[in-house]
Design an enzyme around this catalytic site. Sequence first.
Site, PDB file in Angstrom:
ATOM      1  N   LYS A  14      33.000   5.604 -56.544  1.00  0.00           N
ATOM      2  CA  LYS A  14      31.853   5.516 -57.448  1.00  0.00           C
ATOM      3  C   LYS A  14      32.237   5.812 -58.908  1.00  0.00           C
ATOM      4  CE  LYS A  14      28.442   6.710 -53.902  1.00  0.00           C
ATOM      5  NZ  LYS A  14      27.230   7.506 -53.630  1.00  0.00           N
ATOM      6  N   TYR A  54      21.829  -1.225 -52.692  1.00  0.00           N
ATOM      7  CA  TYR A  54      21.182  -0.020 -52.180  1.00  0.00           C
ATOM      8  C   TYR A  54      19.729  -0.273 -51.754  1.00  0.00           C
ATOM      9  CZ  TYR A  54      24.926   3.361 -53.158  1.00  0.00           C
ATOM     10  OH  TYR A  54      26.090   4.091 -53.130  1.00  0.00           O
ATOM     11  N   ASN A 117      28.612  11.723 -55.993  1.00  0.00           N
ATOM     12  CA  ASN A 117      29.385  12.183 -54.826  1.00  0.00           C
ATOM     13  C   ASN A 117      30.630  11.343 -54.543  1.00  0.00           C
ATOM     14  OD1 ASN A 117      28.101   9.978 -53.736  1.00  0.00           O
ATOM     15  ND2 ASN A 117      27.311  11.034 -51.936  1.00  0.00           N
ATOM     16  N   HIS A 120      31.400   6.094 -51.447  1.00  0.00           N
ATOM     17  CA  HIS A 120      30.448   5.569 -50.460  1.00  0.00           C
ATOM     18  C   HIS A 120      31.250   4.994 -49.294  1.00  0.00           C
ATOM     19  CE1 HIS A 120      27.249   3.065 -48.696  1.00  0.00           C
ATOM     20  NE2 HIS A 120      28.189   2.134 -48.610  1.00  0.00           N
ATOM     21  N   GLU A 131      28.159  -5.146 -45.997  1.00  0.00           N
ATOM     22  CA  GLU A 131      28.633  -4.672 -47.301  1.00  0.00           C
ATOM     23  C   GLU A 131      29.944  -5.370 -47.689  1.00  0.00           C
ATOM     24  OE1 GLU A 131      26.492  -0.282 -47.384  1.00  0.00           O
ATOM     25  OE2 GLU A 131      28.619  -0.370 -46.900  1.00  0.00           O
TER      26      GLU A 131
HETATM   27  P1  CMP Z   1      25.802   7.035 -50.502  1.00  0.00           P
HETATM   28  O1  CMP Z   1      26.601   7.326 -49.272  1.00  0.00           O
HETATM   29  O2  CMP Z   1      26.381   6.105 -51.490  1.00  0.00           O
HETATM   30  O3  CMP Z   1      24.374   6.468 -50.064  1.00  0.00           O
HETATM   31  C1  CMP Z   1      23.240   6.588 -50.893  1.00  0.00           C
HETATM   32  C2  CMP Z   1      23.409   7.582 -51.994  1.00  0.00           C
HETATM   33  O4  CMP Z   1      22.215   8.137 -52.518  1.00  0.00           O
HETATM   34  C3  CMP Z   1      24.167   8.796 -51.467  1.00  0.00           C
HETATM   35  O5  CMP Z   1      25.519   8.427 -51.219  1.00  0.00           O
HETATM   36  C4  CMP Z   1      23.931   9.800 -52.585  1.00  0.00           C
HETATM   37  O6  CMP Z   1      24.879   9.712 -53.619  1.00  0.00           O
HETATM   38  C5  CMP Z   1      22.573   9.367 -53.165  1.00  0.00           C
HETATM   39  N1  CMP Z   1      21.520  10.376 -52.926  1.00  0.00           N
HETATM   40  C6  CMP Z   1      20.851  11.046 -53.872  1.00  0.00           C
HETATM   41  N2  CMP Z   1      19.945  11.901 -53.321  1.00  0.00           N
HETATM   42  C7  CMP Z   1      20.064  11.773 -51.977  1.00  0.00           C
HETATM   43  C8  CMP Z   1      19.405  12.372 -50.865  1.00  0.00           C
HETATM   44  N3  CMP Z   1      18.458  13.297 -51.028  1.00  0.00           N
HETATM   45  N4  CMP Z   1      19.776  11.998 -49.621  1.00  0.00           N
HETATM   46  C9  CMP Z   1      20.743  11.034 -49.433  1.00  0.00           C
HETATM   47  N5  CMP Z   1      21.397  10.424 -50.464  1.00  0.00           N
HETATM   48  C10 CMP Z   1      21.064  10.786 -51.724  1.00  0.00           C
END
Ligand code: CMP
Length: 149
Positions: A14, A54, A117, A120, A131
Amino acid sequence: MNKIQENYTFSMIKPDAVQANHIGAMLSMIEKAGFSIDAITMLQLTPIVAEHFYAVHSDRPFYKSLCAFIASSPVVVMVLQKENAVADLRKLMGATNPVEAAEGTIRKIFATSIDYNAIHGSDSDETAASETSFFFPGCDLLLKKASTT
Ligand code: CMP
């Protein structure tokens, strides 16, 4: 990879991790964990592509900010191959919220918050297939293997 295949997963480094110059360290962890990188490219998502990618989260309160973040600067998208690729990558990534991530996982080391974070990874073989075709349409994922044998 338009059909569902086991042993492949899709992953995205990311914008936060790309901006922090963590691409090399993260790819090294992924390869050391036994994954083969079968396709990889760096690109920047447009806001519309981010919303499409998303879309499954479109009802969540964080959807708008998530899409804005993921389109804010370049990402690295890749297809990874390994036995149990989906589950093993999710284990290597650690929990979505780095506060809850296990020691030694990618998110524990590189993520700074649940929003930023670092990485992904697909959550199922079905998601990995969709994807992958989203970012690598028509790509022959066996090309790398064929050219090295
Ligand atoms: P990712 O695995 O990319 O999938 C969706 C993303 O939404 C997740 O990582 C997080 O970075 C983001 N996100 C933000 N808030 C939340 C939440 N409360 N629960 C899950 N994903 C979240």
